[in-house]
Design a protein around this motif. Structure first.
Motif, PDB file in Angstrom:
ATOM      1  N   LEU A 374      56.415 -17.881 -27.041  1.00  0.00           N
ATOM      2  CA  LEU A 374      57.707 -17.291 -26.259  1.00  0.00           C
ATOM      3  C   LEU A 374      57.686 -17.205 -24.784  1.00  0.00           C
ATOM      4  O   LEU A 374      58.651 -17.666 -24.368  1.00  0.00           O
ATOM      5  N   SER A 375      56.578 -17.289 -24.382  1.00  0.00           N
ATOM      6  CA  SER A 375      56.167 -17.286 -22.674  1.00  0.00           C
ATOM      7  C   SER A 375      56.387 -18.842 -22.380  1.00  0.00           C
ATOM      8  O   SER A 375      57.208 -18.861 -21.540  1.00  0.00           O
ATOM      9  N   SER A 376      56.042 -19.545 -23.128  1.00  0.00           N
ATOM     10  CA  SER A 376      56.452 -21.370 -23.019  1.00  0.00           C
ATOM     11  C   SER A 376      57.778 -21.431 -22.962  1.00  0.00           C
ATOM     12  O   SER A 376      58.267 -22.134 -22.256  1.00  0.00           O
ATOM     13  N   LEU A 377      58.389 -20.942 -24.096  1.00  0.00           N
ATOM     14  CA  LEU A 377      59.889 -21.237 -24.203  1.00  0.00           C
ATOM     15  C   LEU A 377      60.683 -20.440 -23.367  1.00  0.00           C
ATOM     16  O   LEU A 377      61.946 -20.830 -22.909  1.00  0.00           O
ATOM     17  N   MET A 378      60.140 -19.334 -22.841  1.00  0.00           N
ATOM     18  CA  MET A 378      61.054 -18.559 -21.930  1.00  0.00           C
ATOM     19  C   MET A 378      61.288 -19.116 -20.439  1.00  0.00           C
ATOM     20  O   MET A 378      62.372 -19.080 -19.655  1.00  0.00           O
ATOM     21  N   GLU A 379      60.435 -19.708 -20.040  1.00  0.00           N
ATOM     22  CA  GLU A 379      60.026 -20.387 -18.663  1.00  0.00           C
ATOM     23  C   GLU A 379      61.217 -21.243 -18.479  1.00  0.00           C
ATOM     24  O   GLU A 379      61.947 -21.091 -17.414  1.00  0.00           O
ATOM     25  N   PRO A 380      61.676 -22.175 -19.377  1.00  0.00           N
ATOM     26  CA  PRO A 380      62.690 -23.094 -18.915  1.00  0.00           C
ATOM     27  C   PRO A 380      63.943 -22.576 -19.190  1.00  0.00           C
ATOM     28  O   PRO A 380      65.000 -23.018 -18.419  1.00  0.00           O
ATOM     29  N   ILE A 381      64.090 -21.578 -20.038  1.00  0.00           N
ATOM     30  CA  ILE A 381      65.335 -20.920 -20.306  1.00  0.00           C
ATOM     31  C   ILE A 381      65.755 -20.132 -18.945  1.00  0.00           C
ATOM     32  O   ILE A 381      66.772 -19.831 -18.428  1.00  0.00           O
ATOM     33  N   ILE A 382      64.598 -19.255 -18.450  1.00  0.00           N
ATOM     34  CA  ILE A 382      65.113 -18.505 -17.420  1.00  0.00           C
ATOM     35  C   ILE A 382      65.229 -19.489 -16.188  1.00  0.00           C
ATOM     36  O   ILE A 382      66.275 -19.047 -15.331  1.00  0.00           O
ATOM     37  N   MET A 383      64.668 -20.620 -16.022  1.00  0.00           N
ATOM     38  CA  MET A 383      64.858 -21.663 -15.033  1.00  0.00           C
ATOM     39  C   MET A 383      66.341 -21.908 -14.898  1.00  0.00           C
ATOM     40  O   MET A 383      66.841 -21.951 -13.922  1.00  0.00           O
ATOM     41  N   VAL A 384      66.779 -21.984 -16.116  1.00  0.00           N
ATOM     42  CA  VAL A 384      68.140 -22.587 -16.196  1.00  0.00           C
ATOM     43  C   VAL A 384      69.347 -21.602 -16.048  1.00  0.00           C
ATOM     44  O   VAL A 384      70.156 -21.799 -15.179  1.00  0.00           O
TER      45      VAL A 384
END
Length: 408
Positions: A374-384
């Motif tokens: 989840l941490s790895s997935l959330m990083e690009p989502i949050i950046m977007v």
């Protein structure tokens, strides 16, 4: 008034005293004790054979709260002391003196005093339900009756450590996106209050109609500048009221628990964590010799989710009527097939506690992996999300400049 409530009421009027004295061998000893007055401390110490006693009130300092981790450390240390052959009262002395949290030391001195006056350890712990829940006390009682107190305390320590670890992982998974959202709000507010008004003054000198996105951003900025204290105050007050209402409303907590299980991404992590706590609790109690039906009464509350609390009540009622644990769990339809199959194997082989422990370990590992993913997935989502938000504001403010450049 119940014993626990009367104990809590009396504790509010007690003070902490530091005492010194000489034992029967003439050695100087010292310690701390909670009592309603210095004379009470004197009487208690004289009964223990101490002489030349001096007592003074301890200065009150702001203490750290007692956490589940503190209780886990206490259980582990006490189990180690008892396994080494140290008497219970002496073990309490050692653990209380060596604990890093003064509030825990004070609590342990209180429990020790109760044990010294003739109460069992489980009865003494029940006087402090804010720190020792029914599950903890029931297991200690079972350990005392079976003569395996040190083993039960060791299992309790492991259980508490695992519970603290898995709760920490869930909080970490929730904290990261929440913190990013707060930062995004603060950055957006700063842009609206200080940056956009500067652009607005420049645009007013153009004397031309501004693009619609720019007009919308300026309108929002005007509202922020004019009512920023109301916006921030309303959000803060609303958050406080929501938290307070959530704590007081059982129906709201139930709705929140159900919603948490349905959330995308987070819901699966919460479900795995709840199943891990559920199976770990049942394994710990059953392995300590607590009957299955009695164990189930404590398991639901330990799961921390109303869906599983209600399901556990139904499971307990079915088991009381003679249904196997496997069948009772299957009828709730909230446990994965792997869990019920492992429970079935445990019931057939007579190793239910071991199978439940293996299930708990499996789901604890699953939570670890899910949080990392989840941490790895959330990083690009949050950046977007942040890029879209800040980038949209920047583009809206530069549109008039681009328009002016094209005209020129």
């Amino acid at each position: 008034m119940t014993p626990s409530s009367s104990a809590q009421t009396s504790n509010t009027s007690e003070l902490v005293f530091i005492w010194e004295g000489k034992d029967k061998a003439g050695r100087l000893v010292q310690g701390e004790m909670r009592a309603t007055g210095a004379e009470r401390v004197n009487v208690t110490l004289r009964r223990q054979g101490l002489t030349d006693i001096t007592v003074k009130k301890k200065a009150s300092l702001r203490q750290r709260k007692i956490t589940e981790k503190d209780i886990a450390i206490f259980a582990r240390q006490l189990a180690t002391m008892l396994r080494a052959g140290v008497p219970l009262l002496q073990a309490f002395d050692i653990v209380a003196r060596g604990h890093g949290n003064p509030a825990v030391s004070r609590l342990l001195w209180d429990v020790r005093t109760q044990v010294e006056t003739g109460s069992s350890l489980s009865q003494s712990l029940r006087r402090y339900p804010a720190h020792f829940d029914a599950l903890f006390c029931n297991l200690v009682s079972a350990g005392e009756q079976a003569g395996i107190l040190e083993e039960v305390l060791s299992r309790l320590a492991t259980y508490k450590e695992k519970t603290v670890a898995i709760k920490g992982k869930i909080r970490a998974a929730m904290f990261y996106p929440a913190a990013i959202l707060v930062v995004a709000f603060l950055v957006t507010a700063a842009i609206m209050i200080w940056v956009v008004p500067a652009f607005k003054n420049v645009f007013e000198s153009f004397g031309a109609e501004l693009p619609l996105p720019t007009q919308m951003v300026i309108w929002l900025s005007d509202r922020f500048v004019q009512y920023w204290y109301l916006i921030i105050g309303s959000l803060s007050l609303g958050s406080m009221l929501l938290v307070r209402t959530w704590k007081r409303s059982a129906s709201l907590r139930a709705s929140t628990d159900k919603l948490m299980l349905r959330l995308p991404l987070f819901g699966e992590i919460v479900r795995k964590a709840v199943i891990a706590r559920w199976t770990r609790t049942l394994s710990t109690m059953f392995s300590a010799g607590v009957p299955l039906v009695e164990s189930l009464e404590s398991v639901g509350g330990a799961s921390g989710n109303v869906v599983y609390i209600d399901a556990t009540r139904r499971i307990s009622a079915s088991v009381k009527s003679g249904t196997s644990l496997t069948m009772a769990m299957q009828t709730t339809q909230i446990f994965p097939a792997m869990v019920t199959q492992m429970v079935s194997i445990g019931e057939e082989s007579g190793a239910l506690d071991q199978m439940l422990s293996k299930v708990a370990e499996f789901y604890e590992d699953e939570v670890d992996a899910a949080v990392a993913s989840l941490s790895s997935l959330m990083e690009p989502i949050i950046m977007v999300i942040l890029g879209g938000l800040i980038g949209g504001l920047v583009i809206a403010m530069y549109l008039p400049i681009f328009k002016l450049g094209s005209v020129v």
